[in-house]
Design a protein around this motif. Structure first.
Motif, PDB file in Angstrom:
ATOM      1  N   THR A   2       0.711  -1.498   0.138  1.00 54.97           N
ATOM      2  CA  THR A   2       0.053  -0.050   0.118  1.00 54.97           C
ATOM      3  C   THR A   2       0.595   1.203  -0.155  1.00 54.97           C
ATOM      4  N   GLN A   3       0.635   2.063  -0.478  1.00 54.05           N
ATOM      5  CA  GLN A   3       1.362   3.623  -0.546  1.00 54.05           C
ATOM      6  C   GLN A   3       0.354   4.758  -0.584  1.00 54.05           C
ATOM      7  N   SER A   4       0.447   5.800  -0.485  1.00 61.20           N
ATOM      8  CA  SER A   4       0.014   7.258   0.078  1.00 61.20           C
ATOM      9  C   SER A   4       1.338   8.268  -0.903  1.00 61.20           C
ATOM     10  N   THR A   5       0.917   8.797  -1.875  1.00 62.52           N
ATOM     11  CA  THR A   5       1.142   9.723  -2.351  1.00 62.52           C
ATOM     12  C   THR A   5       1.007  11.317  -2.940  1.00 62.52           C
ATOM     13  N   LEU A 100      -7.311  -2.238   4.887  1.00 68.45           N
ATOM     14  CA  LEU A 100      -5.475  -1.999   4.147  1.00 68.45           C
ATOM     15  C   LEU A 100      -4.964  -2.982   5.445  1.00 68.45           C
ATOM     16  N   GLU A 101      -5.599  -3.830   5.705  1.00 65.59           N
ATOM     17  CA  GLU A 101      -5.191  -4.451   7.337  1.00 65.59           C
ATOM     18  C   GLU A 101      -4.142  -5.652   6.398  1.00 65.59           C
ATOM     19  N   ILE A 102      -3.501  -5.324   6.747  1.00 66.70           N
ATOM     20  CA  ILE A 102      -1.619  -6.759   6.667  1.00 66.70           C
ATOM     21  C   ILE A 102      -2.937  -7.921   6.555  1.00 66.70           C
ATOM     22  N   GLU A 103      -3.390  -8.715   7.157  1.00 68.13           N
ATOM     23  CA  GLU A 103      -4.282 -10.203   7.040  1.00 68.13           C
ATOM     24  C   GLU A 103      -4.795  -9.886   6.256  1.00 68.13           C
ATOM     25  N   ALA A 104      -5.723  -8.696   6.000  1.00 64.03           N
ATOM     26  CA  ALA A 104      -7.402  -9.120   4.904  1.00 64.03           C
ATOM     27  C   ALA A 104      -6.906  -8.349   3.126  1.00 64.03           C
ATOM     28  N   LEU A 105      -5.409  -7.691   3.606  1.00 64.74           N
ATOM     29  CA  LEU A 105      -5.060  -6.963   2.003  1.00 64.74           C
ATOM     30  C   LEU A 105      -4.974  -8.110   0.886  1.00 64.74           C
ATOM     31  N   GLU A 106      -5.817  -8.406  -0.077  1.00 64.00           N
ATOM     32  CA  GLU A 106      -5.915  -9.107  -1.418  1.00 64.00           C
ATOM     33  C   GLU A 106      -5.377  -8.626  -2.133  1.00 64.00           C
ATOM     34  N   VAL A 107      -5.419  -7.009  -2.548  1.00 66.97           N
ATOM     35  CA  VAL A 107      -4.913  -6.529  -3.544  1.00 66.97           C
ATOM     36  C   VAL A 107      -4.043  -4.933  -2.657  1.00 66.97           C
ATOM     37  N   GLY A 108      -3.154  -4.324  -3.803  1.00 70.09           N
ATOM     38  CA  GLY A 108      -2.313  -3.259  -3.933  1.00 70.09           C
ATOM     39  C   GLY A 108      -3.082  -1.938  -3.510  1.00 70.09           C
ATOM     40  N   PHE A 109      -2.636  -0.886  -3.393  1.00 67.95           N
ATOM     41  CA  PHE A 109      -3.013  -0.086  -2.324  1.00 67.95           C
ATOM     42  C   PHE A 109      -2.644   1.463  -2.686  1.00 67.95           C
ATOM     43  N   GLY A 111      -2.830   5.553  -3.192  1.00 66.48           N
ATOM     44  CA  GLY A 111      -4.157   6.388  -3.038  1.00 66.48           C
ATOM     45  C   GLY A 111      -2.940   8.034  -3.103  1.00 66.48           C
ATOM     46  N   ILE A 112      -3.569   9.077  -3.824  1.00 69.87           N
ATOM     47  CA  ILE A 112      -3.408   9.920  -4.603  1.00 69.87           C
ATOM     48  C   ILE A 112      -3.997  11.466  -4.112  1.00 69.87           C
ATOM     49  N   SER A 113      -2.655  12.330  -2.785  1.00 70.01           N
ATOM     50  CA  SER A 113      -3.645  13.336  -3.054  1.00 70.01           C
ATOM     51  C   SER A 113      -2.866  14.601  -3.343  1.00 70.01           C
ATOM     52  N   ASN A 114      -3.290  15.605  -3.385  1.00 68.40           N
ATOM     53  CA  ASN A 114      -2.618  17.455  -3.369  1.00 68.40           C
ATOM     54  C   ASN A 114      -2.029  17.177  -2.531  1.00 68.40           C
ATOM     55  N   TRP A 115      -2.335  17.001  -0.557  1.00 69.29           N
ATOM     56  CA  TRP A 115      -2.037  17.760   0.263  1.00 69.29           C
ATOM     57  C   TRP A 115      -2.433  15.615   1.328  1.00 69.29           C
ATOM     58  N   ARG A 116      -1.584  16.390   2.594  1.00 67.01           N
ATOM     59  CA  ARG A 116      -0.970  15.507   2.987  1.00 67.01           C
ATOM     60  C   ARG A 116      -2.528  14.751   3.744  1.00 67.01           C
ATOM     61  N   LEU A 117      -2.734  13.722   3.857  1.00 63.39           N
ATOM     62  CA  LEU A 117      -4.004  13.340   4.977  1.00 63.39           C
ATOM     63  C   LEU A 117      -3.242  13.210   6.528  1.00 63.39           C
ATOM     64  N   ASP A 118      -4.358  12.932   6.739  1.00 57.80           N
ATOM     65  CA  ASP A 118      -4.919  12.292   8.305  1.00 57.80           C
ATOM     66  C   ASP A 118      -3.578  11.053   9.038  1.00 57.80           C
ATOM     67  N   ALA A 119      -2.411  11.372   9.910  1.00 58.10           N
ATOM     68  CA  ALA A 119      -1.217  10.342  10.022  1.00 58.10           C
ATOM     69  C   ALA A 119      -2.443   9.106  10.030  1.00 58.10           C
ATOM     70  N   ALA A 120      -3.753   9.001  11.027  1.00 50.56           N
ATOM     71  CA  ALA A 120      -4.444   7.804  11.403  1.00 50.56           C
ATOM     72  C   ALA A 120      -4.789   7.121   9.923  1.00 50.56           C
ATOM     73  N   LYS A 121      -5.137   7.647   8.572  1.00 50.20           N
ATOM     74  CA  LYS A 121      -5.131   7.557   7.890  1.00 50.20           C
ATOM     75  C   LYS A 121      -4.150   7.031   6.838  1.00 50.20           C
ATOM     76  N   MET A 122      -3.093   7.629   7.177  1.00 52.13           N
ATOM     77  CA  MET A 122      -1.949   7.050   6.596  1.00 52.13           C
ATOM     78  C   MET A 122      -0.732   5.546   7.519  1.00 52.13           C
ATOM     79  N   ASN A 123      -1.384   5.790   8.329  1.00 53.86           N
ATOM     80  CA  ASN A 123      -0.160   4.369   9.086  1.00 53.86           C
ATOM     81  C   ASN A 123      -0.543   3.377   8.609  1.00 53.86           C
ATOM     82  N   ARG A 124      -1.115   2.909   7.366  1.00 52.32           N
ATOM     83  CA  ARG A 124      -1.378   1.616   7.318  1.00 52.32           C
ATOM     84  C   ARG A 124      -0.751   1.494   5.349  1.00 52.32           C
TER      85      ARG A 124
END
Length: 171
Positions: A2-5, A100-109, A111-124
């Motif tokens: 998973t990745q956030s950019t 996005l839990e490791i155990e449940a993650l079956e696909v890549g992910f 997320g693309i944004s023009n600004w930084r997201l809340d840390a709780a949403k980026m921690n995975r």
């Protein structure tokens, strides 16, 4: 994976992802190097202020429905403008915690944004920042794009156009 950019508008976040996906075509790839890799298939969702958790979940369900082994495919969910989802009154990103839990993650992910997201949403996710391109990167990009469209022709104006764009971006 998973990745956030995030980065300023116009710094080629989405373009970079599309270039990667265009090369990872598995056996259909035009490059020998990429033929040995599984094909990456993007399942894109356009974030908005009106989206809901159900909308986000539907994209993951579609991506998980692919028979990965039979088709040698890596499904990747892409939420473009994920920052707009974060601002939605429907709180659509709350569903990402379970998806996005490791155990449940079956696909890549991605997320693309023009600004930084809340840390709780980026921690995975792996978090990448794309800084604005400098003048030399803009010139090189302009020349490469021009040469792709007009092979063998002079690119006299491209440096001037790239310089003008660079100056415009500074303002």
């Amino acid at each position: 994976s998973t990745q956030s950019t995030w980065g300023k508008p116009g710094c080629s976040k989405t373009l970079a992802l599309n270039i990667l996906a265009s090369h990872f075509k598995g056996s259909h790839s035009t490059s020998k190097f990429f033929k040995d890799f599984d094909e990456v298939v993007l399942y894109t969702f356009q974030g908005s202020l009106s989206c809901s958790s159900a909308d986000v979940e539907k994209v993951f369900i579609r991506a998980r429905s692919v028979d990965r082994k039979a088709e040698k495919i890596i499904p990747v969910v892409v939420i473009d403008e994920i920052g707009l989802c974060e601002l939605s009154p429907h709180n659509p990103l709350k569903v990402l915690h379970k998806l996005l839990e490791i155990e449940a993650l079956e696909v890549g992910f991605v997320g693309i944004s023009n600004w930084r997201l809340d840390a709780a949403k980026m921690n995975r996710t792996l978090y990448l920042t794309r800084l604005p391109p400098d003048e030399e990167e803009i010139k090189l990009t302009a020349k490469e794009m021009y040469n792709k469209i007009n092979p063998g022709k002079q690119e006299i104006m491209m440096e001037k156009i790239a310089l003008a764009y660079s100056e415009f971006q500074k303002e």
